[in-house]
Design a protein around this motif. Sequence first.
Motif, PDB file in Angstrom:
ATOM      1  N   CYS A 313       0.861  -1.171   0.000  1.00  0.00           N
ATOM      2  CA  CYS A 313       0.000   0.000   0.000  1.00  0.00           C
ATOM      3  C   CYS A 313       0.906   1.233   0.000  1.00  0.00           C
ATOM      4  O   CYS A 313       1.742   1.405   0.895  1.00  0.00           O
ATOM      5  CB  CYS A 313      -0.849  -0.055   1.267  1.00  0.00           C
ATOM      6  N   ASN A 325      -4.974   6.624  -1.624  1.00  0.00           N
ATOM      7  CA  ASN A 325      -4.758   5.771  -0.434  1.00  0.00           C
ATOM      8  C   ASN A 325      -4.578   6.569   0.829  1.00  0.00           C
ATOM      9  O   ASN A 325      -5.099   6.230   1.880  1.00  0.00           O
ATOM     10  CB  ASN A 325      -3.419   5.033  -0.510  1.00  0.00           C
ATOM     11  N   VAL A 359      -6.142  -1.038   1.447  1.00  0.00           N
ATOM     12  CA  VAL A 359      -6.370   0.006   2.449  1.00  0.00           C
ATOM     13  C   VAL A 359      -6.796  -0.618   3.791  1.00  0.00           C
ATOM     14  O   VAL A 359      -6.272  -0.269   4.852  1.00  0.00           O
ATOM     15  CB  VAL A 359      -7.428   1.021   1.951  1.00  0.00           C
TER      16      VAL A 359
END
Length: 588
Positions: A313, A325, A359
Amino acid sequence: MKKILECISEEMKNAFEAAGYERELGKVTISNRPDLCEYQCNGAMAGAKQYKKAPIMIANDVAAKLEGSKVFAKVEAVAPGFLNLTLENTFVGEYIKEMRTAEKFGVEEPEKVREIVIDYGGPNVAKPLHVGHLRSAVIGESVKRIARYMGHNVTGDIHLGDWGQPMGLIMNELKIRKPELVYFDETYTGEYPAEPPFTISELEEIYPFASKRSKEDSEYKENAMACTFKLQSGVRGYRALWNHIIAVSVTDLKKNYENLNVEFDLWNGESAVHDLIPGMVDYMKKEGYAYLSDGALVVDVKEETDTKEVPPCMILKSDGAALYNTTDLATIMMRMEQNKPDELIYVVDKRQELYFDQVFRCARKTKLVNEDTEMKFLGFGTMNGKDGKPFKTREGGVMRLENLIKEINEEMFKKIIENRDVEEAEARETAKIVGLSALKYGDLSNQASKDYIFDIDRFTSFEGDTGPYILYTTVRIKSILNKYMENGGNVEVANIQAPVNQSEKQLMMELAKFNTSMEAAYEETAPHKVCSYIYDLANAFNHFYHETKILTEGDEVKKAGWIALLALTRDVLETCAYLLGFKVPERM
Ligand code: ARG
């Protein structure tokens, strides 16, 4: 109020126990052979091994204990050992009578009230709403209403796209078109004008223009990025201009969502968490979750059990800029602080599933959420045209939501005028209400994750599994109740009686499923379950209605019983319509 299936199972369990068998075998289910019986119990089959007896013997023992039961009119033990059940009319009548007076028609308050935040809508500032945003708004609104109805605390947040690259594109283009605007004078220290220097239509024209040009012209694109940077680093004039963009856009969005009967508690955007990002990034670095990879700051989120690759991520790009994000993670942090949610639900296009997976994993790993905070991705499929491809205008462009609504209303209007002798103005008003039901029901009656075909003709039909059919049925009930009252009857004091025929009993048995169905719709975050419930209910009502002469019935008690039943059916249908986000008109 106990669910009807629980009441029935209770009676059956007592019978198993009285006959010397284990209680739990007495579980009852809805019959899968409605031609033979209403409910069934397969406990005798299940108990055969344990009791070393032929199932039919067990079934016979149990049936014998149920002679004279107040719940069952008929209990048949049939080979090889099924128990076929028919309910006692008085039992069904009593259940429905209680349902009519119970709070929320017998839906019980939750043991624990959950705090829920729903992220839905997700429009982007300065871009017109298109049909892709429709599904998020329609589904999210219904999920919110269902959860609230079940007794939970729900906050709906629109999560505006208001902070990224599109903002820079708009500002840069404005700067080219109107360089004299005071917002671009970085030496200016006075107050900025209160009036925005553009209208919503200008804004909506600028964005696609700028976006297209940035793809063709790299210098143009760089200038736009510089504007984004200035905005995000707090340059006064850019912030002031941005405030205008938001205000103009939000006013327009509010109008659009109002037409859709969609309301948000929070109008937070991605920008709301801008100041939280540096702290979050520091925390992730300090705790050792985030590390540099090719200059970018990332958090690993892959897990051993993954069957496909889940990339890390990304928290910051190599130039230090925040991403989609980053704002989503910071938003989770903010929601945890402000709402302390037990659950976060995201109603977003299912093509963003992998993204949300990253996420959520990142939020969990970095402990932005508590161990027991639930994060749910409710991904929806695409709305397709009749050709099976994503829905477009006739010219092949992206369909604006307001035009889509106009088309539906026009079609609805035509059908209303065809069907009835009614003034044009009234028909237009009604078409708006019914059109919204056509649009929303057409969407919500599909399982959210599935793609569906948007078919105006089918959706606006008064027959079949459609919004207009549900409304038409409800309006029909209202009109019978009105006539009853015009003739001096009082709907409120009318009392539900035991059913006198099979179609009345069927209607009651459909009504009785209300609490069970709503609970399932809530637990599975599935508005389509509300649709299938009211469709069955509307069918059961129409069947009853065609077989019964209600208003001309001579027996007043019987008539009043039917009227009470109709009033309850109307209330349940209206409640469900509310949960789906539309209304029932007085006339159609
Ligand atoms: N604005 C985004 C889009 O149009 C949708 C936002 C979804 N919600 C979120 N928290 N990321 O694609």
